[in-house]
Design a protein around this motif. Structure first.
Motif, PDB file in Angstrom:
ATOM      1  N   GLU A   1      -9.014   2.404   0.493  1.00  0.00           N
ATOM      2  CA  GLU A   1      -8.175   3.043   1.507  1.00  0.00           C
ATOM      3  C   GLU A   1      -7.713   4.422   1.040  1.00  0.00           C
TER       4      GLU A   1
ATOM      5  N   GLU B   1      -1.808   8.309   9.421  1.00  0.00           N
ATOM      6  CA  GLU B   1      -2.964   7.497   9.802  1.00  0.00           C
ATOM      7  C   GLU B   1      -3.393   7.806  11.228  1.00  0.00           C
TER       8      GLU B   1
ATOM      9  N   CYS C   1      -7.068  -1.438  -1.757  1.00  0.00           N
ATOM     10  CA  CYS C   1      -6.156  -0.283  -1.748  1.00  0.00           C
ATOM     11  C   CYS C   1      -6.875   0.988  -2.197  1.00  0.00           C
TER      12      CYS C   1
ATOM     13  N   TYR D   1       0.830  -1.210   0.000  1.00  0.00           N
ATOM     14  CA  TYR D   1       0.000   0.000   0.000  1.00  0.00           C
ATOM     15  C   TYR D   1       0.861   1.256   0.000  1.00  0.00           C
TER      16      TYR D   1
END
Length: 860
Positions: free
Chosen positions: A303, A333, A300, A166
């Motif tokens: 996200e 994050e 992905c 990712y």
């Protein structure tokens, strides 16, 4: 020329031979030693005997056309006239059973009995094919096992390295985003399917305009792409969502195979090369593992959409390094989760605040507030049982009184009745005031109720209307806030429990009424030819009222008409003609069911369905009872008759059905609600939004406010909204007129503008060319009067009431001409239609429309 039967015969022979060869191969392939030919014949004797007949009958039955089958059967002396297709096939198959059978055993004997070499060759080929299939099956299983091992290896790798992968995707997307923001143009948003609309550029993108990445993905790229939707492809404008979805998929489909191939065990690589006869390549990995890669790409992409755009844009300032970018991501994050938590907390706080405000504005407004020393007398029973008469007797004997009616016409009727009996009574509705000097009795529509006015007796009619979603709150307000010594409430059986619940703290007295004369449903289907003196024929559209009345008039009947859009004064005259005997039959819509007392012998339902504004539906039990209950009159018609034109048993069951008790009453905004609302907000748009969110108390239904909201959209953010107070503007939005008439909406809007700008009010447009024009003009004057009375301009109102009365008289006179000259016409071409025509268009127009529809369907 060869017929189909002969052709099928030759093909059946070839097919039989082919099936026998197949059977021999299957028989021989798994034998370790070659069996002798006679052993095959012995083992497969049953199959060989039946194979020809089975092939031949199926081939001939399917291939030979029906006409040739009939010809063949006739040649055999059989009659095939007028017999079903299935029977014909059975006869044909029976006749073919003995048709020159192919000698299967003779053919086999010629092929192999004396040909041992040929039989051996057959055996060797069968065994070779058998071993070949076995090897192919084994290889396929080995390849499948290798594929499963590869999928497992890649799946494990992706699972164990998903965060690292990712990080690569994140960096790649960040680079693409920066390029798009630097080089691409922003376009004005339009519906994606509107390809005929030209895209309008709005300058360059600015990252400050977007918080989350998914917000940017809603922008248009300027390209057109194909979308597969519900089994069909269609074209629409492309958004960045689709472009970046492909960017992520393409990146991972190239990057992951190159990365994964380095981590696949040597043993598995060797096994792959062995079974596939080639070395494992990234192209092969991509082909073998497409589903796994697509699933990971989708995860992905989801996200990425949840990321803050600013985090990705600043990412490219740092050269890519797995460790560094991983640290950046974890920090981003963590901050993102913190911001989300703060946003969620803010949402919770706002929701709690909204709920507090909603409760403050609406929560206290609809709780019953009784406990006063008022006596309630409930008059409960069926239609036409004297309930209203008994209540009015009490009101007439009181020093002061108020009658609240569901219709202007009933308010008119009671006012006229009391004045005729020497009891001065003032009429007040939204559209007129007929003030009688010295009057202490009033007759009004229920919406005109004012709780501050005190009377000795108040009579509230048709209380079951409390459940009506749009008007019901007027009844609730009148019942619960009546300011009188005695309040007489009149309603049907199904409102009794609701009233007792609402009035449980009060002094309540109940009178129950039943019909003194029965209703009798006629067993015979009604036809217009059966119309007699005293009949009231009920339908559900003005057009059908005119058609039916005109047809009856031409057949010798004298007819009155009643329908909803008819002016009340005209309706009153039509009723008087019927009551006095000048007319013998009345044709009406369901307007006849609401408190109109006429000497009706029989109610006839010409229709069992009505259009309720959205669709046609069967009449409800309550509607049938309300209308049918008008049949019968003591001393004149001691039995009330009811007739139907169809489905008599079904409609009789609805008539006799016990009504479900009213469970809910309607609520609507009150002045107190608006006062509390203005502590927080100042615009009606917010009020309507809050009204939609407000969860009404148990046992209540909110008024829809659909018409008010639609009218508000016409004045929203205009000078009109700016000039009026919130309460005044809502009062004008709430005026009772038909929003379905565009001319009335224009008049309403023009009048609001004139009041806001302190100009003279525009006069209502008056047209008298035909009945429709006159009825619309009557409504236009009614709307004008609503404004005049609201503004206190009673002198002008008196003039316009006279003008409206003149129009009402013209409508009455015009109805006489309509009865004499009305002709049913095709609504498309205007051609005259016979009275008995069931449809509003002629046959020619119907056929032309049918042809056009078929042509359009063909061209599509």
């Amino acid at each position: 020329m060869m017929g189909k039967l002969e052709e099928s015969y030759l093909l059946a022979i070839e097919q039989t031979k082919y099936k026998i060869i197949q059977d021999i191969d299957r028989y021989l392939e798994d034998k370790e030693k070659i069996p002798v030919y006679t052993e095959y014949i012995s083992d497969r004797h049953t199959y060989l005997e039946g194979i020809w007949l089975n092939v031949w009958l199926n081939k001939a039955s399917n291939d030979v056309p029906r006409k040739e089958k009939r010809t063949y059967l006739k040649s055999k002396g059989l009659n095939t006239n007028d017999i079903p297709h299935k029977v014909l096939n059975t006869m044909f198959r029976n006749e073919l059973k003995g048709f020159d059978p192919f000698p299967v055993l003779e053919w086999l004997t010629q092929m192999y009995a004396e040909n041992a070499v040929g039989w051996e060759q057959r055996y060797l080929e069968a065994r070779a094919n058998f071993f070949k299939r076995q090897n192919e099956k084994k290889l396929a299983e080995e390849r499948w096992n290798v594929r499963l091992q590869l999928q497992s290896a890649v799946h494990d790798y992706i699972d164990n390295h998903s965060l690292l992968l990712y990080i690569y995707v994140r960096n790649h997307v960040a680079e693409k985003l920066v390029e798009d923001f630097k080089h691409n143009q922003r376009y004005q948003n339009i519906e994606l399917f509107e390809l005929e609309e030209r895209l309008i550029e709005q300058g360059s993108f600015d990252t400050k305009d977007y918080i989350m990445v998914d917000e940017f993905f809603e922008e248009l790229t300027g390209a057109v792409h194909s979308v597969f939707d519900w089994g069909r492809s269609r074209y629409e404008y492309e958004t960045y969502y689709y472009r970046y979805e492909k960017i992520v998929q393409d990146f991972l489909s190239e990057f992951v195979p190159e990365l994964v191939i380095k981590y696949i065990p040597e043993e598995l690589l060797h096994k792959f090369a062995e079974v596939y006869e080639e070395n494992l390549s990234t192209v092969a990995i991509k082909g073998l593992l497409g589903d796994e890669l697509n699933d990971f790409a989708e995860a992905c992409f989801e996200e990425i959409q949840d990321e803050y755009l600013a985090d990705l844009v600043k990412l490219i300032a740092t050269p890519f390094d797995e460790v560094v970018h991983l640290e950046i991501f974890e920090k981003d994050e963590q901050e993102r989760e913190q911001r989300k938590a703060e946003a969620l907390a803010e949402q919770v706080r706002k929701k709690e605040e909204e709920e507090r405000i909603l409760n403050d504005i609406f929560g206290k407004a609809y709780a019953p507030s009784l406990g006063r020393s008022i006596k309630y007398i409930l008059h409960i029973g069926e239609t036409n049982t004297g309930k209203t008469h008994q209540a009015l007797q009490k009101m007439k004997g009181a020093e002061s009184g108020l009658y609240l009616a569901p219709l202007r016409l009933l308010a008119f009727e009671v006012s006229d009745k009391l004045n005729a009996e020497g009891i001065p009574c003032t009429l007040k509705t939204g559209e007129e005031e007929k003030v009688i000097s010295g009057a202490k009795h009033y007759s009004s529509t229920v919406e005109m109720f004012h709780e501050k006015d005190h009377y000795d007796v108040i009579v509230i009619d048709e209380a079951q209307m409390i459940a009506d979603k749009d008007r019901g709150f007027s009844w609730y307000r009148a019942i619960m806030n009546a300011n009188a010594k005695e309040v007489h409430v009149i309603g049907s059986w199904n409102i009794k429990n609701m009233l007792l619940t609402l009035l449980e703290e009060s002094n309540v007295e109940i009178y129950e009424y039943s019909r003194e004369f029965p209703l009798e449903v006629e067993s015979r289907v009604f036809s217009l030819r059966d119309a007699k003196k005293g009949d009231a024929l009920v339908c559900f559209s003005r057009r059908q009222v005119l058609e039916t009345a005109s047809s009856l008039q031409r057949s010798g009947h004298r007819v009155s008409m009643i329908y909803g859009s008819m002016p009340p004064e005209t309706r009153k005259k039509q009723m008087e003609l019927f009551t006095s005997g000048e007319t013998t039959v009345v044709v009406a819509t369901d307007a006849i069911g609401m408190g109109l007392n006429l000497p009706i012998r029989r109610i006839v339902f010409l229709e069992n369905e009505k259009f309720d504004g959205t669709s046609r539906r069967t009449l409800t039990s309550q509607e049938i009872k309300q209308i049918a209950g008008r049949a019968g009159r003591i001393g004149l018609y001691d039995i009330g008759k009811v007739a139907f034109t169809a489905d008599i048993k079904k409609m009789q069951a609805l008539l006799e059905k016990i009504d479900e008790p009213v469970q809910n009453f309607a609520i609507a905004p009150t002045s107190a609600v608006f006062e509390r609302f203005q502590k927080y907000y100042r615009d009606l748009g917010t009020f309507f939004d809050l009204w939609m969110q407000f969860d009404p108390p148990k046992g209540t239904n909110k008024a829809s406010l659909i018409e008010e909201r639609e009218r508000y959209e016409l004045v929203r953010d205009t000078e009109i909204e700016a000039r009026y107070s919130l309460m005044d503007l809502y009062g004008y939005l709430h005026l009772p007129f038909s929003s379905k008439e565009p001319a009335l909406i224009r008049q309403w809007l023009n009048t609001l503008e004139a009041i806001a700008e302190d100009r003279e009010l525009p006069e209502p447009l008056i047209k008298t060319r035909n009945l429709e024009d006159m009825e619309l003009s009557y409504k236009a004057i009614g709307l004008h009067l609503l404004f005049l009375y609201r503004l206190g301009r009673k002198t002008e109102a008196v003039y316009w009431e006279r003008v409206r009365e003149d129009i009402s008289n013209s409508v009455h006179d015009h109805l006489k001409d309509e009865l004499q000259n009305y002709q049913k016409k095709c609504k498309r071409c205007g051609k005259k239609l016979p009275d008995e025509a069931r449809f509003p268009i002629c046959d020619a127009c119907f056929q032309n429309g049918h042809k056009r529809n078929n042509q359009n369907r063909f061209h599509k």
